[in-house]
Motif scaffolding. Structure first.
Motif, PDB file in Angstrom:
ATOM      1  N   ARG A  78      29.708  30.274  44.310  1.00 61.70           N
ATOM      2  CA  ARG A  78      30.577  29.969  45.456  1.00 61.70           C
ATOM      3  C   ARG A  78      31.575  31.089  45.698  1.00 61.70           C
ATOM      4  N   ALA A  79      32.051  31.702  44.597  1.00 57.72           N
ATOM      5  CA  ALA A  79      33.085  32.732  44.696  1.00 57.72           C
ATOM      6  C   ALA A  79      32.518  34.114  44.991  1.00 57.72           C
ATOM      7  N   GLY A  80      31.206  34.254  44.982  1.00 54.43           N
ATOM      8  CA  GLY A  80      30.593  35.558  45.229  1.00 54.43           C
ATOM      9  C   GLY A  80      30.701  36.507  44.050  1.00 54.43           C
ATOM     10  N   LEU A  81      30.887  35.966  42.848  1.00 57.79           N
ATOM     11  CA  LEU A  81      30.951  36.804  41.648  1.00 57.79           C
ATOM     12  C   LEU A  81      29.539  37.048  41.132  1.00 57.79           C
ATOM     13  N   ARG A  82      29.290  38.247  40.620  1.00 58.06           N
ATOM     14  CA  ARG A  82      27.987  38.597  40.062  1.00 58.06           C
ATOM     15  C   ARG A  82      28.024  38.439  38.547  1.00 58.06           C
ATOM     16  N   TRP A  83      27.005  37.773  38.004  1.00 57.77           N
ATOM     17  CA  TRP A  83      26.997  37.520  36.572  1.00 57.77           C
ATOM     18  C   TRP A  83      25.592  37.707  36.008  1.00 57.77           C
ATOM     19  N   ARG A 120      30.767  40.494  36.578  1.00 52.83           N
ATOM     20  CA  ARG A 120      31.391  41.695  37.127  1.00 52.83           C
ATOM     21  C   ARG A 120      32.787  41.370  37.658  1.00 52.83           C
ATOM     22  N   VAL A 121      33.704  42.281  37.433  1.00 47.50           N
ATOM     23  CA  VAL A 121      35.041  42.165  38.015  1.00 47.50           C
ATOM     24  C   VAL A 121      34.916  42.282  39.538  1.00 47.50           C
ATOM     25  N   PRO A 122      35.670  41.478  40.303  1.00 54.25           N
ATOM     26  CA  PRO A 122      35.601  41.585  41.768  1.00 54.25           C
ATOM     27  C   PRO A 122      35.893  43.001  42.259  1.00 54.25           C
ATOM     28  N   ASP A 123      35.243  43.369  43.341  1.00 56.94           N
ATOM     29  CA  ASP A 123      35.336  44.735  43.852  1.00 56.94           C
ATOM     30  C   ASP A 123      36.770  45.176  44.109  1.00 56.94           C
ATOM     31  N   GLU A 124      37.627  44.250  44.539  1.00 58.58           N
ATOM     32  CA  GLU A 124      38.996  44.644  44.895  1.00 58.58           C
ATOM     33  C   GLU A 124      39.817  45.114  43.698  1.00 58.58           C
ATOM     34  N   ASP A 130      38.800  45.760  34.447  1.00 52.18           N
ATOM     35  CA  ASP A 130      38.593  44.453  33.820  1.00 52.18           C
ATOM     36  C   ASP A 130      39.854  43.928  33.147  1.00 52.18           C
ATOM     37  N   GLU A 131      40.663  44.839  32.607  1.00 52.71           N
ATOM     38  CA  GLU A 131      41.889  44.408  31.944  1.00 52.71           C
ATOM     39  C   GLU A 131      42.882  43.841  32.951  1.00 52.71           C
ATOM     40  N   ALA A 132      43.016  44.494  34.099  1.00 53.33           N
ATOM     41  CA  ALA A 132      43.927  44.010  35.140  1.00 53.33           C
ATOM     42  C   ALA A 132      43.486  42.637  35.646  1.00 53.33           C
ATOM     43  N   TYR A 133      42.175  42.455  35.799  1.00 51.62           N
ATOM     44  CA  TYR A 133      41.689  41.168  36.281  1.00 51.62           C
ATOM     45  C   TYR A 133      41.918  40.073  35.240  1.00 51.62           C
TER      46      TYR A 133
END
Length: 329
Positions: free
Chosen positions: A252-257, A269-273, A278-281
């Motif tokens: 639903r969130a459009g995240l790739r796993w 995967r961390v969102p493109d934005e 990965d640490e910031a997310y």
């Protein structure tokens, strides 16, 4: 209380015969693998301890070929055990295009004494096929390389059951199998090592010097756990429900796993934005009370991903997803 003796005695590093036979019975039921309980299995105080100490039996700083290959991102104890044993670390970066399988082409037979694999994999959840295990075993046999298979997540799955390396070979090979994930007995610290008779004999000579034998009541509890499969099926129904909750949300969130039906983990995967940070997310999610592990904490190749562990209760998983969805609005 039946497992607690009236008089306390030092436990045997070889475990009880009942424990070894219970484990042999499990391996026959689960994998169709026959093992000799006296010569091809030995207990350990959890798989972490076993993984860390195993290189001490097979490596020495004076060896010309003392390299140990292992995948990264991955469990850090493969590296640490190698270093403490005086071996040479030979990390091999795992890639999504290879399904996070350790690329056999990257193993240097001129340097490598042993190879660690871990499937189902921590942190990605990747599963190795029987054909991959056969190819790796043939390579190790050809180049006289020891093959160590960390299989502590083998009984956490839905759908097709992950295979064991012992279905392919026992020659120059050891499987490390744990009750921590299979039975939720993390605090009991109980695992088994099984495979090549000569390698098991080497462990039997070394391990009494380490003092890692488990108390008798742990051996008794482990004997019961290896002999029972119903509780594993019940646990897997819960893990499957958790996995479905998160993968439904990811979609639903459009995240790739990483697509997987095994292990305790989901690798996404961390969102493109966030530009691959990965640490910031992970820190942003932590502000919402959601705890994930940044992929870079598992070593090279993990950057740009994060790991979700399916360990909280179902209610907590639902709450985490609700908060996460609120962050996306």
């Amino acid at each position: 209380m039946e497992g607690v003796p009236e008089v306390s005695q030092y436990p045997s590093a070889g475990g009880t015969k009942a424990l070894r036979e219970a484990f042999v019975g499990y391996m026959e039921r689960r994998f169709g693998v026959g093992l000799d309980p006296d010569r091809e299995v030995i207990p350990a105080s959890g798989s972490k301890e076993a993984v860390f100490h195993a290189p001490l039996a097979f490596l020495h700083p004076s060896h010309e070929r003392r390299g140990v290959a292992y995948g990264t991102p991955g469990y850090p104890v493969y590296e640490r055990g190698t270093l403490f044993a005086g071996g040479e670390t030979l990390p091999v970066e795992l890639e999504e295009k290879d399904g996070f399988l350790l690329p056999i082409r990257e193993i240097d037979p001129g340097k490598t004494r042993a190879v660690w694999i871990n499937y189902p994999h921590n942190p990605t959840g990747a599963v190795a096929s029987l054909s991959y295990l056969e190819e790796l075993a043939a390579f190790c046999r050809e180049h006289d390389i020891l093959l160590f298979s960390d299989e502590c997540y083998n009984d956490v799955y839905s759908g097709e059951a992950p295979p064991s390396i012992l279905e392919v070979t026992k020659e120059r090979t050891l499987a490390f199998v744990s009750l921590s994930k299979r039975s939720g007995m993390t605090g009991y610290r109980s695992a088994m090592m099984a495979g090549d008779e000569e390698l098991v004999a080497a462990l039997k000579r070394m391990r009494p010097s380490i003092g890692t034998a488990s108390p008798g009541f742990v051996y008794a509890a482990a004997t019961a756990a290896w002999g029972d499969d119903a509780h594993v099926e019940a646990r897997n129904r819960v893990f499957t429900e958790k996995r479905n909750l998160f993968t439904g949300f990811f979609e639903r969130a459009g995240l790739r796993w990483m697509q997987t039906n095994a292990s305790l983990y989901l690798w996404a995967r961390v969102p493109d934005e966030y530009g691959g940070d990965d640490e910031a997310y992970a820190l942003r999610l932590l502000e919402e009370g959601i705890l994930v592990a940044p992929g870079s904490s598992f070593g090279p190749g993990g950057g740009g991903y994060f790991r979700v562990a399916l360990v909280p209760r179902l209610e907590a998983c639902r709450e985490a997803i609700e908060r996460w969805e609120g962050l996306l609005r």
